[in-house]
Each structure stands twice: as structure tokens, then as C-alpha cells.
Scaffold this motif. Structure first.
Motif: not given
Length: 314
Positions: A232-257
Motif C-alpha cells: 500500500p502507498f502511504p497516505t502520509v510520509e514522516s521521518m519521525s516514528f514519534v510523530s507517526n505514533f501521534h498521527l496514528v493515535a488521532t486518525t484511522n492511519l496505521l504505522t509500522i515501527s
């Protein structure tokens, strides 16, 4: 007594002021700017350069109307002099305390700072309270650069494709542990309640991922490709895994870390894990340093402690 060679004798005449000169000229591209940086006159910089070229018996800088640039010999000498200068900075750090104490400059990936490094430091604070530490977080490329230039005494990082280019260098590698991955989502995301989630299901989900070229992104795409699925192609790209976690926490996005990072932030109640065992691991975590630096007693103490923690189940 063995008589020193002519070249060794000339090297013995190098002074600290010569060590940074080529680096400053390379960065500024101008003897005038180098003089400003060193707070001396331009004739003084010219004299220093002439001394260095005479000592080494080679032309190190070419000058023309565009400014000044290092020759091939100049670049080779610059790399070695930077190592010496950074080693002196390490000596300086040792003497910042009274009495002087061993001081380690360690580059580290962010996920290693979450759990592993705190455990190691807790042990070393009891066993080796004489050692002081300076941690610099960054990317794998920054870890490699810091070790090569001597800015870091050692580094904690994952070397994937980079290890092939470093095999013939004077860097020594110590493999510590594998780095498993986990998928994370918001606590209220319905997928957090499912069991035995499949890659086919994850293929349909929206994602926030690290950029192309990063280890976790390659591993993410590899897992789908091995299953014959289009990643799957990402809806959002971000270099910070911490930022990614906070984006995930407030949206329907998933992430891998890394599993360590996901588990740590799950304890904070920020995210929730997705029930799937990721089929591909990242390159193993390694401690790496220049071979002569790896022999330092303080680096060995750090390595032995971190090896004990990574070889023992938590």
C-alpha cells in the motif's frame, strides 16, 4: 634508537592549528572566509597553509577566481586530520570533569534510546560510575558518518545495504540482536480488536510510513512483495516514528515501527498493537566503531554491558 623517517619527522611538526584548516577551507571555499572563522588575517591563513603543504610535501589547495578548493591530496589529508582533531575533542571532554573521567560520545538510533540504552546506563551507573556519556540521536547514515569522522566513539545502529560498502574499511562491527517490527493503530481503531490480521487486510488500510529508502519502509514493502501483494502507498510520509505514533493515535492511519517502540508507546496508552506477526525483520542492531576506538577500555565496558542486556531476555 631507531632514527625516525623523514616523513615521520615532518609529521611531528604539525600543530593543532593545522588540523582544522583544511576542513574550514573545504566548507567555506575561501581563504578569506577561513581567516574570519579562525579570527586571524588572510596572510596568516596563507602562511599556515604553506606550512602544512611544506610539512606534507604536497599541494593541498587550488586557488582561482572562484575561490579555494581542496586537491585530491588535500581531501585525503583532510579526512585524516579530522580524525585527529575529533580525537582531541574526546580528550577535551575527558578533562571537563575533576578528576578527569572517561567520556564516550555515542551515536544512537532513536528506538535504542527507548529501552535498551536506559537499561544499559542503569547498570553502568552502578558498575562504572566513572564513565560519562554523550548520546547523539540520528539516522543510520549520520551514525556511519560520525564514526568515520571520529565525531562518535561508537554508534548503535542497523547496517543493511551499508555494511557492504564498509567491509573493507577500518570499522569493526558487533552484532547485538535482531529488530522485530510491529504494526500500530489508534486504541479505538476497529482493527485493534481483530485477531490474526492478514497482510491482505492490511493492504486495504491507510498508512503513515517512514520515507522511501529507510530500513523499515523497505522491510514493510518486502513483506507484501513476498506474499505477491502490491504494498500500500502511504497516505502520509514522516521521518519521525514519534510523530507517526501521534498521527496514528488521532486518525484511522496505521504505522509500522520497531516492536520496542510500539510496546513502549502502548504502555503510555497512546496507540494499540495490531495482531499480526510481521514476517520480515529489520537488519540486526549493531555496535560499530573504528577498530582502534573499539579497543578503548570504556568502549569495551559499554559493549560488554549492552551485549549482556541484548543476550538476556527482558
Amino acid at each position: 634508537m631507531t632514527k625516525p623517517s623523514s616523513f615521520s619527522f615532518r609529521l611531528s611538526k604539525l600543530r593543532v592549528r593545522h588540523l582544522a584548516l583544511l576542513e574550514i577551507i573545504a566548507e567555506s571555499g575561501s581563504l578569506r572566509q577561513a581567516a574570519n572563522t579562525l579570527s586571524v588575517t588572510q596572510p596568516a591563513v596563507t602562511a599556515m597553509l604553506q606550512e602544512l603543504e611544506a610539512l606534507l610535501g604536497a599541494r593541498l589547495v587550488e586557488r582561482d577566481q572562484q575561490g579555494a578548493r581542496l586537491t585530491l591530496a588535500g581531501n585525503a589529508v583532510r579526512e585524516r586530520l579530522c580524525l585527529v582533531l575529533n580525537a582531541l575533542h574526546g580528550v577535551e571532554a575527558t578533562f571537563l570533569t575533576t578528576p578527569p573521567r572517561p567520556h564516550l560520545r555515542i551515536g544512537a538510533l532513536s528506538f535504542a534510546m527507548l529501552e535498551l540504552v536506559p537499561k544499559v546506563l542503569a547498570t553502568l551507573r552502578k558498575d562504572r560510575p566513572d564513565i560519562t556519556f554523550e548520546f547523539i540521536e540520528g539516522t543510520v547514515e549520520e551514525m556511519i558518518s560520525g564514526v568515520l569522522t571520529g565525531d562518535f566513539d561508537c554508534a548503535l545502529g542497523r547496517l543493511d545495504s551499508q555494511i557492504n560498502t564498509l567491509q573493507d574499511s577500518d570499522i569493526e562491527f558487533k552484532i547485538l540482536c535482531n529488530v522485530p517490527l510491529r504494526i500500530a493503530c489508534a486504541e479505538n481503531n476497529p482493527i485493534s480488536k481483530r485477531r490474526n490480521v492478514t497482510l491482505e487486510e492490511l493492504q486495504q488500510e491507510p498508512w503513515v510510513l517512514l520515507p522511501q529508502g529507510t530500513g523499515s519502509r523497505r522491510t514493510f514493502e518486502q513483506a507484501f512483495a513476498q506474499r505477491g501483494l502490491l504494498p500500500p502507498f502511504p497516505t502520509v510520509e514522516s521521518m519521525s516514528f514519534v510523530s507517526n505514533f501521534h498521527l496514528v493515535a488521532t486518525t484511522n492511519l496505521l504505522t509500522i515501527s520497531t516492536a520496542t517502540a510500539v510496546e513502549e508507546y502502548c504502555r503510555y496508552g497512546i496507540i494499540a498493537p495490531v495482531d499480526i506477526q510481521w514476517p520480515v525483520s529489520l537488519a540486526p542492531l549493531m555496535l560499530f566503531a573504528r577498530k582502534n576506538t573499539m579497543e578503548l577500555e570504556s568502549v569495551q565496558a559499554f559493549y560488554q554491558c549492552i551485549e549482556a542486556h541484548t543476550s538476556t531476555p527482558s
